[in-house]
Design a protein around this motif. Structure first.
Motif, PDB file in Angstrom:
ATOM      1  N   ILE A 250       0.845  -1.205   0.000  1.00  0.00           N
ATOM      2  CA  ILE A 250       0.000   0.000   0.000  1.00  0.00           C
ATOM      3  C   ILE A 250       0.875   1.248   0.000  1.00  0.00           C
ATOM      4  O   ILE A 250       0.614   2.228  -0.725  1.00  0.00           O
ATOM      5  CB  ILE A 250      -0.968  -0.015   1.202  1.00  0.00           C
ATOM      6  CG1 ILE A 250      -1.997  -1.150   1.022  1.00  0.00           C
ATOM      7  CG2 ILE A 250      -1.670   1.324   1.355  1.00  0.00           C
ATOM      8  CD1 ILE A 250      -2.857  -1.375   2.260  1.00  0.00           C
ATOM      9  N   MET A 251       1.950   1.216   0.838  1.00  0.00           N
ATOM     10  CA  MET A 251       2.851   2.368   0.900  1.00  0.00           C
ATOM     11  C   MET A 251       3.527   2.596  -0.438  1.00  0.00           C
ATOM     12  O   MET A 251       3.658   3.751  -0.894  1.00  0.00           O
ATOM     13  CB  MET A 251       3.903   2.149   1.987  1.00  0.00           C
ATOM     14  CG  MET A 251       3.348   2.220   3.410  1.00  0.00           C
ATOM     15  SD  MET A 251       4.631   1.813   4.613  1.00  0.00           S
ATOM     16  CE  MET A 251       5.766   3.152   4.275  1.00  0.00           C
ATOM     17  N   MET A 252       3.920   1.516  -1.050  1.00  0.00           N
ATOM     18  CA  MET A 252       4.623   1.659  -2.315  1.00  0.00           C
ATOM     19  C   MET A 252       3.675   2.146  -3.409  1.00  0.00           C
ATOM     20  O   MET A 252       4.079   2.882  -4.332  1.00  0.00           O
ATOM     21  CB  MET A 252       5.270   0.316  -2.725  1.00  0.00           C
ATOM     22  CG  MET A 252       6.399  -0.099  -1.789  1.00  0.00           C
ATOM     23  SD  MET A 252       7.070  -1.711  -2.226  1.00  0.00           S
ATOM     24  CE  MET A 252       7.851  -1.261  -3.788  1.00  0.00           C
ATOM     25  N   GLU A 253       2.397   1.805  -3.371  1.00  0.00           N
ATOM     26  CA  GLU A 253       1.433   2.288  -4.349  1.00  0.00           C
ATOM     27  C   GLU A 253       1.152   3.780  -4.155  1.00  0.00           C
ATOM     28  O   GLU A 253       0.864   4.490  -5.103  1.00  0.00           O
ATOM     29  CB  GLU A 253       0.124   1.493  -4.241  1.00  0.00           C
ATOM     30  CG  GLU A 253       0.260   0.066  -4.738  1.00  0.00           C
ATOM     31  CD  GLU A 253      -1.007  -0.712  -4.509  1.00  0.00           C
ATOM     32  OE1 GLU A 253      -1.947  -0.167  -3.867  1.00  0.00           O
ATOM     33  OE2 GLU A 253      -1.072  -1.914  -4.912  1.00  0.00           O
TER      34      GLU A 253
ATOM     35  N   ALA B 255       8.443   4.978  -5.545  1.00  0.00           N
ATOM     36  CA  ALA B 255       8.879   3.874  -4.646  1.00  0.00           C
ATOM     37  C   ALA B 255       9.732   2.862  -5.358  1.00  0.00           C
ATOM     38  O   ALA B 255      10.645   2.299  -4.776  1.00  0.00           O
ATOM     39  CB  ALA B 255       7.640   3.196  -4.051  1.00  0.00           C
ATOM     40  N   ILE B 256       9.489   2.697  -6.656  1.00  0.00           N
ATOM     41  CA  ILE B 256      10.219   1.688  -7.406  1.00  0.00           C
ATOM     42  C   ILE B 256      11.303   2.337  -8.249  1.00  0.00           C
ATOM     43  O   ILE B 256      12.445   1.877  -8.288  1.00  0.00           O
ATOM     44  CB  ILE B 256       9.274   0.874  -8.278  1.00  0.00           C
ATOM     45  CG1 ILE B 256       8.254   0.135  -7.411  1.00  0.00           C
ATOM     46  CG2 ILE B 256      10.030  -0.116  -9.168  1.00  0.00           C
ATOM     47  CD1 ILE B 256       7.203  -0.590  -8.212  1.00  0.00           C
ATOM     48  N   SER B 257      10.960   3.515  -8.862  1.00  0.00           N
ATOM     49  CA  SER B 257      11.929   4.154  -9.772  1.00  0.00           C
ATOM     50  C   SER B 257      13.031   4.862  -9.019  1.00  0.00           C
ATOM     51  O   SER B 257      14.179   4.881  -9.442  1.00  0.00           O
ATOM     52  CB  SER B 257      11.210   5.138 -10.691  1.00  0.00           C
ATOM     53  OG  SER B 257      10.551   6.144  -9.920  1.00  0.00           O
ATOM     54  N   ASN B 258      12.700   5.459  -7.845  1.00  0.00           N
ATOM     55  CA  ASN B 258      13.714   6.195  -7.093  1.00  0.00           C
ATOM     56  C   ASN B 258      13.656   5.736  -5.649  1.00  0.00           C
ATOM     57  O   ASN B 258      12.837   6.226  -4.859  1.00  0.00           O
ATOM     58  CB  ASN B 258      13.449   7.710  -7.177  1.00  0.00           C
ATOM     59  CG  ASN B 258      14.616   8.524  -6.656  1.00  0.00           C
ATOM     60  OD1 ASN B 258      15.550   8.016  -6.045  1.00  0.00           O
ATOM     61  ND2 ASN B 258      14.557   9.835  -6.883  1.00  0.00           N
ATOM     62  N   ALA B 259      14.460   4.756  -5.339  1.00  0.00           N
ATOM     63  CA  ALA B 259      14.432   4.157  -4.004  1.00  0.00           C
ATOM     64  C   ALA B 259      14.913   5.150  -2.952  1.00  0.00           C
ATOM     65  O   ALA B 259      14.421   5.156  -1.813  1.00  0.00           O
ATOM     66  CB  ALA B 259      15.290   2.909  -3.988  1.00  0.00           C
TER      67      ALA B 259
END
Length: 905
Positions: free
Chosen positions: A173-176, A181-185
């Motif tokens: 949920i946090m990552m959505e 969240a995925i492209s820039n950690a």
């Protein structure tokens, strides 16, 4: 090494889902072989398996192959050999110790360090590292190895914790909610950090706002602690009370245990007392019977027997451990021993007295039986005749019956006091041997007198005296002596005995004076003697077995090494414990007792046999048959018994006499001398062989020892054959052929009549010899009654043999018809009859009358003469055909001449 590690990972471990962590190039210590690799691996699947794998390069050298693998949990010790100096050697201790040498010290240290880390991470069971430098034993695990998980059944300590489903959902949920969240950690991480700081501040403010509630909570906690302290004080008091109750209950339990133990001991003590009282208490009635019981009456014997058995049971009771330590038990055992010794002594004395009484009574009976023979002036011949009618032995059955009442007491004495039992046995043998010796000697004296029938012997027998013995001493032993029996000798009478060289004259007696009645009388007497002795011995042996409780019927071989000679008075001994004798020793004891009691039987039988053989040598035939039958009967009952052995020994003597009789007959055949002035006729030993065979066949009919007679037949008939021929060769007055013909004719007739199966070959031989010598005698005696005519025709046959035809012989000057007629005219019928008459007289002189062969010989001569006549007529018919020349007498004339000559004589 990196390339090798990569190749091993690719070719060997990846296909097996394993990951290679460390590798070392090694070879075995002390051996020059190809190098191999030790690899430390972990599995990629759960649970994790840690292994040490040995990899070896193939022989072709193209690829590597997995050789052996060990689980790391099986490794017990790692020995680096030296912790200070560099050393490539190291040992791995699995089920056995493996010694390795690494290619370099660095590889060895790296491999050992890897093993230590794997042990720390995955195993609860720690491996013992020996002689390893402390620098190698690091306590951290490289970050690259944090991916391992708990392996196998060993739960390892790991920093990694797996997310649960809710945590995974929250992270998603946090990552959505964050686009980067995925492209820039990094941006996502900074955002999470800012949010975390906001949450921490909010938490601190919340904590500061709740201080009042915290103080209230702390106050409540203090009050709760006070309540807990009070509860603990109450629990302590309760615990003290329970401890007191527990102590009291323990005391009660211990008291109950002691009471139970006391009761158990009392029950056991009562059981032991009851056992001793029940098994070691002898009734007063039994004690009184043992001390004062009447051993003379049947009721008293029964009471004593029951008391003795009860005493034996009390003495043989199997005491339990510790009973023999009790004073009461010792005193009771001592009391029993005294009772046993007292009763054993009283029983032995009583039985000794019974033996003495019975022995004295038997001697009185024997004296009364023989007293009339010793009365002075009494008619000995008439008394002997009356006495000898009863050729019987005294019956001991009443004595045995009286003594058998004590059989059970003897068995008791045997098992309790073997010394007194042995003493009674010796005394019984001593009394009985003397009694039987007197009875048997008298019995044999009567038998000898009945055989001889002479008054001289009866006077000798009448002079015998019986001396009653005196009894003295408490032991009851007998003393005294009996006058010995006079030996019998046969007196040859003038009208009954004369010397002869015949088969029947082995004892210097004439066969012509002996008749069948005498031999039958001897046979009956000898059979009666054996018939009296056999039941006597069997009855005594049966009594000994029952009275002395000895085994008799088991046929077991037993050596005589345990028994000394009973004539010396020693029996087979036992141990002092009173243990029973083995069965074989008891059989030996019975036999030895019988030998001592009846030691006079065998000598008396041998004397009787010698007397019978002296009276008449034919008696050996009767004795051989009778004794063989009795021996066979005794052996069927018990081959090792005294009776069987004794009769067997006597049978050997009889067989020797029989063989001696046959040998003497053959010797006497060889010594036969014939008269030079008289005809020989039938030889004496041929006639006597006929008598011998006839009598032997009647005696040995269905006998057990038929084989002995057949052997004797064979020896005798060969002797007869040889000596007939010998006498025939030595004969001067009687032609040899006549002696052979007559005697072998007699032998053939005898064998044909008796039908002796073992002499069938000899019968055929006798017939052949008779026929041959008859033909020889006929030809020799007849000769050439027409001598000139015979010579004439011999010349004719010679011419024919030279090749002249038979019908041309008449043209020969010496053998023409005129010469034939001249010869024929010299033998008219009267001359022929006269010649035949002279021949008959000659034959009559040669032949004996008892064989009656004259007519047989004369008929054979007649046939031979007719054969010659027919031969001459045949030659005339063939050599002088149509001449009309014939003999001046015919065959019918010859038959008439022979018939008239035979009738005139």
């Amino acid at each position: 090494m990196t390339a090798i590690k990569h190749a091993l990972q690719r070719d060997i471990f990846t296909p097996n889902d394993e990951r290679l962590l460390s590798i070392v190039n090694v070879c075995k210590a002390g051996k020059k072989k190809k190098n191999c690799f030790l690899c430390a691996t972990v599995t990629t699947e759960r649970p994790v398996q840690v292994k040490v794998v040995k990899v070896k390069k193939s022989d072709k050298g193209d690829f590597y192959k997995r050789q052996i693998a060990w689980a790391l949990r099986d490794l017990a010790v790692v020995d680096a050999k030296d912790a200070i100096k560099e050393n490539p050697e190291f040992d791995l201790h699995f089920e056995k110790i493996y010694k390795w040498v690494a290619s370099s010290t660095a590889e060895k240290n790296a491999f050992i360090s890897c093993i230590w880390k794997l042990n720390q991470r995955y195993l609860r069971k720690k491996i013992d590292f020996v002689n390893v430098s402390s620098q190698l034993l690091e306590e951290s695990v490289p970050s690259g190895e944090n991916q391992s998980v708990t392996g196998g059944d060993e739960e390892a300590v790991d920093e990694y914790q797996e997310l649960n489903a809710r945590e995974e959902q929250d992270i998603e949920i946090m990552m959505e909610g964050c686009e980067c969240a995925i492209s820039n950690a990094e941006a996502f991480a900074e955002r999470l950090s800012r949010e975390l700081q906001v949450l921490d501040g909010a938490n601190i403010q919340s904590i500061m706002a709740s201080e009042k509630q915290v103080n209230i909570l702390m106050k409540l906690l203090d009050e709760a602690l006070k309540e807990v302290d009070q509860i603990e004080l109450k629990l302590s008091s309760y615990e003290e009370m329970l401890q007191s109750v527990k102590e009291q209950m323990d005391q009660i339990s211990e008291s109950n245990h002691l009471i139970h133990l006391s009761n158990t001991n009392n029950v056991k003590l009562l059981s032991e007392i009851e056992f001793l009282v029940n098994h070691m208490d002898l009734a007063k009635g039994h004690i009184k019977a043992l001390q004062e019981g009447d051993l003379a009456s049947s009721r008293g014997i029964e009471a004593c027997t029951n008391a003795a058995d009860a005493l034996l049971q009390c003495m043989n009771v199997a005491l339990r451990p510790g009973h023999d330590m009790l004073l009461a038990v010792k005193e009771q055992q001592q009391h029993f021993s005294e009772l046993r010794e007292q009763f054993a002594r009283r029983l032995a004395n009583h039985l000794n007295n019974v033996f003495v009484q019975q022995f004295t009574q038997a001697l009185l009976q024997l004296y009364n039986r023989s007293y009339f023979l010793s009365v002075p002036g009494h008619d000995q011949s008439s008394t002997l005749a009356q006495h000898s009618v009863e050729l019987t032995l005294p019956n001991h059955h009443p004595f045995h019956r009286d003594l058998l009442r004590y059989a059970k007491l003897m068995e008791w004495l045997k098992s309790t006091d073997y010394g007194k039992y042995e003493g009674l046995t010796k005394n019984y043998m001593d009394y009985l041997s003397r009694l039987y010796e007197r009875e048997i000697k008298d019995f044999f004296e009567v038998a000898k007198i009945k055989m001889t029938g002479t008054t001289k012997e009866s006077k000798k027998f009448g002079q015998r005296r019986l001396s009653l013995v005196g009894l003295h001493g408490s032991s009851g032993k007998l003393t005294g002596s009996t006058s010995s029996l006079n030996k019998l000798s046969v007196q040859s009478s003038g009208n009954r005995r004369s010397q002869s060289s015949s088969l029947l004259d082995m004892g210097n007696m004439s066969a012509s004076d002996l008749d069948v009645a005498d031999r039958t009388k001897f046979d009956k007497i000898f059979e009666q003697v054996l018939s009296e002795l056999e039941p006597l011995c069997l009855a005594e042996q049966d009594f000994i077995s029952k009275f002395f409780k000895l085994q008799q019927h088991q046929s077991m071989p037993g050596s005589m090494t345990e028994a000394e000679d009973l004539d010396g008075g020693t029996l087979p001994r036992q141990h002092n414990s009173g243990a029973p004798l083995p069965v074989s020793s008891e059989k030996d004891m019975i036999r030895q007792m019988m030998i001592k009691i009846f030691r006079c039987i065998e000598p008396e039988l041998n004397n009787l046999i010698a007397l019978g053989d002296k009276i008449d040598s034919f008696n050996s035939l009767y004795m051989l048959v009778k004794m063989s039958h009795h021996v066979w009967t005794a052996q069927n009952v018990d081959p090792a018994s005294f009776l069987s052995t004794t009769l067997g020994n006597v049978l050997v003597t009889i067989k020797r006499n029989f063989d001696k009789c046959i040998s003497n007959q053959i010797r006497q055949m060889e010594e036969v001398k014939i008269s030079k002035k008289s005809k020989v006729g039938i030889l004496p030993f041929v006639t006597e062989f006929e008598e011998f065979a006839g009598l032997a066949e009647s005696i040995f009919k269905n006998a057990e020892r038929r084989g002995d007679l057949d052997k004797a037949y064979t020896k005798l008939i060969r002797g007869v054959f040889v000596n007939v021929e010998k006498v025939a060769n030595e004969s001067q007055k009687t032609p040899r052929d006549v002696v052979m013909m007559e005697n072998f004719h007699h032998i053939f007739a005898t064998l044909s009549r008796l039908k002796i199966s073992c002499l069938e070959a000899e019968k055929k031989e006798a017939k052949q010899k008779y026929t041959d010598h008859l033909q020889s005698y006929v030809i020799y005696s007849l000769g050439q009654p027409l001598e000139k005519l015979n010579h004439f025709f011999e010349g004719v046959e010679a011419r024919v043999a030279q090749g002249i035809r038979e019908e041309e012989v008449s043209y020969q000057l010496a053998f023409n018809k005129q010469e034939l007629r001249k010869v024929i005219k010299e033998y008219p019928g009267k001359e022929v009859k006269k010649g035949l008459d002279n021949l008959y007289k000659k034959v009559d002189k040669h032949l004996c009358e008892e064989e009656n062969l004259l007519q047989v010989v004369w008929h054979s001569m007649q046939d031979e003469f007719i054969r010659q006549y027919k031969h001459f007529e045949g030659l005339i018919a063939r050599c002088y055909p149509g001449s009309g020349v014939t003999m001046e007498f015919t065959i019918q004339d010859i038959l008439d001449y022979c018939s008239s000559i035979a009738q005139s004589h």
